[in-house]
Design an enzyme around this catalytic site. Structure first.
Site: not given
Length: 682
Positions: A173, A296, A389, A498, A500, A503, A516, A535
């Site tokens: 799980g 540095e 849609v 998102d 992909k 979309n 989307d 995703t």
């Protein structure tokens, strides 16, 4: 005589030809046979791969898996800013601790947690007891906890079939601690069972708060470095994103006197001895601890190291090398400020108002399928988790629209109210040719409706599945359209999150547009957000690790998109999400042999594990992506003004408005009514 010889030869030839014909026919038959068997194998493989399971069987060899189905998406959940943790800490003895650590190290996903995260897991696991026959997890239910078996045996079943037995030290799980996912199997106690358990809200809150604290701490350390004192928080944040965590064993030399300096270090854990060579002997100058830094000068000058720094006991440092630093921070210090001025100017330009904003709901009528098995039914262009849609038109204009219809009840159940309102707000404000337009929004008691621009060319996803993989010019063109959309969004401080092929839509000219905006988010430069969103195949490592993310995740997903367009499948894929995350964290990109050098170069630069080192996220910003040699044939100006002949146009079919879309049956069911009023501004 010669005549009969000729006849004999002819007869022989004839017999040979007949024999050859027979052999050819036999070979064809065998080929056909093989083809059928291969197809059957392919079908079985697909079936096996499509069974997403939290409880995989132990198959040793991985098959090269192609993404045949649409990607699942994970919506962000709100996260508790503060959570009372102290009460949940449970003391564990050495045996219990050892069992838990072994279980974590054995698990494909959990073994990639760092030492501190593992320690927190151990501290926060709570003990639960189950009697024989009791159900721990029910197939199809929502998951919010992961378990480690402390003692006893459990039976895992799927659709009534026994899958496997779980015993001491097994983990199950675990996906539930990352996000809200449906359980794919039932787990029942066979004997009396004791389980260590961790809830998602606890895990994510801890990891998130820890990441935030660590980030603030490192920011504080950086501010004490003289070289960096003139940098603002946005620039310092970029440096943190480019730094690597490195570990040293006791007595390891981190920096050697007299060698060329090429990196800067901050000590996160442990102590470092600083010594100098005096008359052939190492003389100790000082001892440095947590928060102190060294090297540095190497960032801005060609200098040899003036001392040797050695680990005294195990040491963990955060380091950035000179080359990466130069890519991250412009020495002239001004570019980032100019950038913010540009953003303000952009924001003040009045947006063109959309001509069809006078659209009324009652003017919209559904377009019907004109032929085929769904003839006479309304056209559905796509189906998603919350709704569908539909293709609409108006009686008077005869213009087409794509209307997104979303169940209000589902939005409330999934706690996505804010995201829906934000999606509407973003799309209303956007006027970009590479992003789909929102014309109007409506609502009733069951649904909210978003009336969008209709892109008749269909989804890039569908086209990709039809042809298997894209030729390079098509992939270059589609990606360039995304780059232009990113330029527009990032200037407005909006992350997309998102990307992909599902979309991306093509208009009738073959230009690609982003659709989307459910996962988009506004973010100030230098800030981070901590939601687990996106995703799986396209998720950047920092999202999976809960380290906080920003605009750099969009560049990561751009690299994944280029790979999928050229190869037909993303680089990190599996039928099991936890395997996808493990592969992403390993970060090994395996390129198919037909990928060109330029393509491999841009993908590897976009998919660098450290966000601050990604192409597009260094000091020149998106300019570096446009200037990459993979785009050498692209005329960016002509693309922006829509004057380029799109190579994608040959993928767009002519015919009824819906010809470029998959067909879907009509949905007769109605969503439940919802009256909480969250949508009053819709």
């Amino acid at each position: 005589m010669k005549c009969t010889d000729m006849e004999k030869q002819l007869e022989d030839l004839k017999q040979q030809l007949e024999k050859q014909c027979f052999i050819n026919k036999e070979l064809q038959r065998q080929n056909k046979d093989l083809e059928i068997r291969l197809q059957e194998k392919e079908r079985l493989l697909q079936q096996l791969q499509s069974q997403d399971s939290e409880f995989p069987g132990h198959s040793g060899n991985e098959v090269q898996e192609f993404r045949k189905s649409r990607a699942a998406v994970i919506a962000p959940e709100p996260i508790a800013e503060t959570l009372e943790i102290s009460s949940t800490r449970v003391k564990k003895n050495a045996t219990e601790t050892s069992l838990i650590v072994k279980a974590i190290q054995k698990n494909d996903f959990l073994k990639r947690l760092d030492d501190e995260q593992t320690t927190m897991m151990v501290e926060l696991l709570v003990l639960f007891k189950f009697k024989p026959g009791e159900e721990v997890i029910k197939e199809g239910s929502e998951g919010d906890s992961m378990y480690i078996v402390a003692a006893g045996e459990l039976q895992v079943t799927q659709a009534g079939q026994d899958l496997r037995t779980l015993t001491t030290g097994d983990v199950f799980g675990e996906l539930a601690i990352l996000y809200n996912c449906k359980r794919t199997a039932t787990v029942k106690a066979k004997s009396s069972v004791r389980l260590w358990c961790m809830e998602r809200q606890t895990y994510r809150t801890i990891i998130t708060n820890k990441s935030k604290k660590k980030r603030e701490q490192i920011l504080g350390f950086l501010k004490t470095a003289r070289t960096l004192k003139d940098l603002n928080d946005v620039q310092l944040s970029k440096i943190i994103d480019s730094m690597e965590e490195v570990k040293y064993q006791d007595k390891a030399v981190i920096v050697r006197e007299g060698t060329e300096g090429n990196a800067f270090y901050i000590i996160l854990k442990g102590e470092v001895l600083v010594t100098k060579n005096v008359s052939g002997h190492q003389k100790q100058i000082r001892r440095m601890g947590k928060g102190e830094h060294f090297g540095e000068q190497a960032l801005i000058r060609e200098m040899l190291r003036t001392a040797t720094c050695t680990a005294d006991g195990p040491v963990t440092c955060f380091s950035i090398d000179k080359e990466v630093f130069e890519e991250t921070i412009p020495i002239e210090q001004l570019e980032l400020f100019d950038d913010s001025k540009v953003m303000q100017q952009d924001a003040e330009v009045p947006e063109k108002s959309s001509p069809s904003s006078t659209l009324r709901f009652k003017d919209l009528v559904p377009v019907m399928y004109q032929e085929g098995r769904y003839q006479g039914d309304p056209v559905t262009l796509g189906v998603g988790g919350f709704g569908r849609v539909q293709l609409m038109t108006t009686l008077n204009y005869g213009k087409y629209y794509a209307m997104k219809q979303v169940s209000k009840k589902q939005i409330v159940v999934k706690r996505q109210e804010e995201h829906m309102l934000f999606e509407k707000k973003i799309l209303k404000a956007i006027q970009c040719d590479f992003i789909v337009r929102l014309h109007a929004t409506f609502k009733d008691t069951r649904y909210i409706y978003m009336v969008m621009e209709f892109c008749g060319g269909g989804e890039v996803w569908t086209k990709l599945k039809e042809v298997g993989r894209f030729d390079e010019p098509i992939a270059v063109f589609c990606t360039a359209c995304v780059v232009e959309a990113y330029v527009y969004l990032h200037k407005k401080n909006i992350m997309y999150r998102d990307l992909k092929p599902e979309n991306l839509m093509l208009d009738m000219k073959g230009y690609a547009k982003l659709v989307d905006f459910g996962f988009a988010k506004e973010l100030n430069r230098g800030d981070k957000t901590y939601s687990f969103v996106g995703t799986p195949e396209y998720m950047a490592p920092e999202i999976i690790k809960n380290q906080g993310h920003d605009f750099a995740v969009d560049f990561w997903s751009l690299g994944i998109l280029i790979f999928e367009l050229l190869a037909g499948s993303p680089p990190f894929s599996s039928s099991e999400p936890q395997k996808i995350y493990a592969k992403i964290l390993d970060g090994v990109l395996k390129y198919p042999p037909y990928l060109g050098e330029a393509a491999k170069s841009i993908i590897s630069k976009l998919c660098r594990p450290r966000p601050g080192q990604r192409l597009g996220n260094t000091k020149n910003g998106i300019k570096d992506i446009r200037n990459h040699r993979w785009f050498s044939s692209m005329n960016w100006h002509k693309l922006r003004v829509g004057q380029l002949e799109a190579p994608t146009v040959r993928l767009v079919r002519k015919g009824p408005a819906y010809i470029n879309f998959d067909r879907f049956a009509q949905d007769q069911t109605k969503a439940e009514e919802e009256f909480s009023g969250w949508d009053k501004d819709f």
